[in-house]
Design a protein around this motif. Sequence first.
Motif, PDB file in Angstrom:
ATOM      1  N   LYS A 508       1.292  -1.545  -0.117  1.00  0.00           N
ATOM      2  CA  LYS A 508      -0.544  -0.075  -0.007  1.00  0.00           C
ATOM      3  C   LYS A 508       0.896   1.041   0.058  1.00  0.00           C
ATOM      4  N   GLY A 509       0.778   2.094  -0.706  1.00  0.00           N
ATOM      5  CA  GLY A 509       1.047   3.612  -0.602  1.00  0.00           C
ATOM      6  C   GLY A 509       1.468   3.626  -1.879  1.00  0.00           C
ATOM      7  N   VAL A 580       3.144  -1.210 -27.849  1.00  0.00           N
ATOM      8  CA  VAL A 580       2.088  -0.986 -27.231  1.00  0.00           C
ATOM      9  C   VAL A 580       3.122  -1.121 -25.824  1.00  0.00           C
ATOM     10  N   GLN A 581       2.183  -0.665 -24.725  1.00  0.00           N
ATOM     11  CA  GLN A 581       2.701  -0.183 -23.957  1.00  0.00           C
ATOM     12  C   GLN A 581       1.854  -0.698 -22.688  1.00  0.00           C
ATOM     13  N   TRP A 582       2.019  -1.215 -21.621  1.00  0.00           N
ATOM     14  CA  TRP A 582       2.051  -1.615 -20.404  1.00  0.00           C
ATOM     15  C   TRP A 582       1.646  -0.285 -19.629  1.00  0.00           C
ATOM     16  N   CYS A 583       0.338  -0.675 -18.220  1.00  0.00           N
ATOM     17  CA  CYS A 583       0.031   0.808 -17.962  1.00  0.00           C
ATOM     18  C   CYS A 583       0.438  -0.441 -16.107  1.00  0.00           C
ATOM     19  N   HIS A 584       0.456   0.172 -15.292  1.00  0.00           N
ATOM     20  CA  HIS A 584       0.694  -0.413 -14.360  1.00  0.00           C
ATOM     21  C   HIS A 584      -0.724  -0.549 -13.533  1.00  0.00           C
ATOM     22  N   ASP A 585      -1.718  -0.357 -14.095  1.00  0.00           N
ATOM     23  CA  ASP A 585      -3.154  -0.863 -13.678  1.00  0.00           C
ATOM     24  C   ASP A 585      -4.014  -1.206 -14.105  1.00  0.00           C
ATOM     25  N   VAL A 586      -4.701  -1.840 -13.236  1.00  0.00           N
ATOM     26  CA  VAL A 586      -5.401  -3.250 -13.135  1.00  0.00           C
ATOM     27  C   VAL A 586      -6.498  -3.080 -14.284  1.00  0.00           C
ATOM     28  N   ALA A 587      -7.692  -3.198 -15.095  1.00  0.00           N
ATOM     29  CA  ALA A 587      -8.132  -2.814 -15.799  1.00  0.00           C
ATOM     30  C   ALA A 587      -9.866  -2.558 -14.997  1.00  0.00           C
ATOM     31  N   LEU A 588     -10.588  -1.307 -14.829  1.00  0.00           N
ATOM     32  CA  LEU A 588     -11.596  -1.089 -14.752  1.00  0.00           C
ATOM     33  C   LEU A 588     -12.205  -0.091 -15.125  1.00  0.00           C
ATOM     34  N   PRO A 589     -13.402  -0.462 -14.911  1.00  0.00           N
ATOM     35  CA  PRO A 589     -14.741   0.676 -16.438  1.00  0.00           C
ATOM     36  C   PRO A 589     -14.514   2.465 -15.250  1.00  0.00           C
ATOM     37  N   HIS A 604      -5.652   1.928  -6.602  1.00  0.00           N
ATOM     38  CA  HIS A 604      -7.198   1.317  -6.421  1.00  0.00           C
ATOM     39  C   HIS A 604      -8.287   0.481  -5.361  1.00  0.00           C
ATOM     40  N   GLY A 605      -7.027  -0.163  -4.484  1.00  0.00           N
ATOM     41  CA  GLY A 605      -7.404  -1.382  -3.661  1.00  0.00           C
ATOM     42  C   GLY A 605      -7.038  -2.619  -4.177  1.00  0.00           C
ATOM     43  N   VAL A 606      -6.568  -3.059  -5.654  1.00  0.00           N
ATOM     44  CA  VAL A 606      -6.906  -3.898  -5.981  1.00  0.00           C
ATOM     45  C   VAL A 606      -5.071  -4.315  -6.003  1.00  0.00           C
ATOM     46  N   TYR A 607      -4.670  -4.708  -4.990  1.00  0.00           N
ATOM     47  CA  TYR A 607      -3.299  -5.239  -3.829  1.00  0.00           C
ATOM     48  C   TYR A 607      -2.576  -5.764  -5.389  1.00  0.00           C
ATOM     49  N   LYS A 608      -3.596  -7.672  -5.272  1.00  0.00           N
ATOM     50  CA  LYS A 608      -2.184  -8.784  -5.038  1.00  0.00           C
ATOM     51  C   LYS A 608      -3.018  -8.728  -7.142  1.00  0.00           C
TER      52      LYS A 608
END
Length: 655
Positions: A508-509, A580-589, A604-608
């Motif tokens: 976290k953080g 194509v470039q990866w982003c850190h984020d999980v795919a969320l709406p 976004h709270g999805v750490y795993k």
Amino acid sequence: DTLKAARADVLPRLRELWEQERGPAARGRRVRVGLALLALDGGAVNEPQADWILEADDPQEVLLLRDALLAHRAALTPALWKAAGEAEAGSERRFRALVALAAFDPGDARWRQSGKEVVEQLLSANPLHLGVWAEGLRPVRAGLLTPLADAFRGETLPGKGLAAAEVLADYAADRPDMLTDLALDADVRQWAVLFPRLGRHADRATLLFQRELAKPLPGEDQLGPRDLLARRQAQAAVALARLGHPEAVWPLLKHTPDPSRRTYLTHLLGRLKSDPGPLLRRLEMSTDVDVEVSERRALVLALGEFTTEQLPPARREKLVAMLLRWYREDPDAGVHSAIDWLLRHGKQGAAARKLDWGQAAALREIDKGLAGQEAGGRNWYVSGKGGDTFALVRDPGVFLMGSPLHEPGRQLSETPHYRKIPRSFAIATRAVTVRQFGRFLEATPEFKRDFKYTKRYAPEEACPQVGVSWYLAAAYCNWLSKEEGVPEEEWVYPRDPADIKEGMVLAKGYLQKAGYRLPTEAEWEYACRAGAVTSRFYGTAERSLGDYAWYGENSGGRARPVGELRPNDLGLFDVLGNAVQWCHDVALPYPTAGGGSGHEDKEHGVYKIHEMNPRIQRGGGFLELASDVRCATRGVSRPGYRNFNVGLRPARTCR
């Protein structure tokens, strides 16, 4: 006159020849004898003279016969209209009849129906004969201007625009309003034909070009008309510069949320043969007077369209010294990358640049000297060992993310909304290359052992590394943190390489940590847009995409060396296309539209990290359709996915 003076002696011999010259082989001699007889004794010629014109061998003969028979036009005109009506549309016989009628009967109402056909045959003729036929049709030129203009603009007769320009430059030479309007839509070759004709109408043309610049752009949802006017206004500015008013150019070089006009202008100043002198003087004085930094970026990029003939070595010497100094010292990341693009490369893919400035070695030495230095007052820095240049985005604030409903190619997932990035961040100006990734692999044998990619998709060390999974991208970021001496407690991803795999847990953080990581989706789009709200950071026009992105139409089915195409205003190269470039984020709406103060870009709270939770990919790759190479296009893949066109671009939080 000579024949008439000797009429009594010559006429009997001409009559004798007239009776002797028979058959196809004697046609040319018979016609010449017939012309002489007509001049001396019209009654001696008892065959259709219209056929002489209709069966003539070449355009010059048609005009010579027509002019010689002009005194007999009252008798010949009905026969020629009859022949034109009976001949097959588009046939040479019909065209010759109409060319003759242009002189014999230019006022006939039937010309209103014939103009389009005449223009089609005129422009489809042998180019060597274009001038002769155009001269023959001059008496009816007023009725041909509209179909010629249609062909000039490509609305009819594809591929005949240059021929139409050559005829229009003649037919409309005394019509400055029409010439000016045509010049605004001209391509480079058409411009070279038309623009010199405006010199005799300079005052009128200047006024008309100024009026064009004053027109307001259509609404943002009227993409075609808006882009068309943007290009016309750019050409108007170039025209004014060539007419002695370079001050018309400077305001248009400032960046705006819709940079289309500015983009066209940076391409056209060189291509349309503007005098580089005023541009160079403006650039040289730009650090001493109130010249906005975005204008300086544009001036540097505009120099990339000038040739050796326009900028010979002696003229470039002082300029190169100044640009190299700016490359080392200028605080703006966009200026830094614009100079990089201008001076470093002699090729663009397989094609040679218009001008190779030959400064790659000098730039490498400067990079070497800057490596590892703190950014200080600059908005960019060069990493210590990796050699990456990073653009610093200080206090980005709120921006409009996603795409409007009228954007071509948009996806339902691109809901437009305001997003707030509550931190400063740095992002690499280039994607990680094969060479850089190779250093990482040599240092991490546990990853090198299992890593493979299809080298034909990235055959050169300067190409972006492809075939990279999200896990490998994360591991590279950790390695870069280690190389740069970032304390381990500031690393974003697990410290033990063996833990970077499915099931890994982010601390976290992580968005407050100083270690290198993949950019968040919001950071990526903010950096890609660089202040633009259009579908691409340079504007909307698909026809300009190949100057900024390697994609399906221009890549040749493979990645290309990074940095050869123009950067955006933040200094990022290949942020669209190539890999194509990866982003850190999980795919969320996305959040719903609204939130004028901005939906915060936060953890976004999805750490795993799990394969069932796909991650975001951005930018489009070297095989993508143009519709998918946009600032707002979102891609998603599971983190373990390794594709032939997927790479990475590191980022980090700056405190």
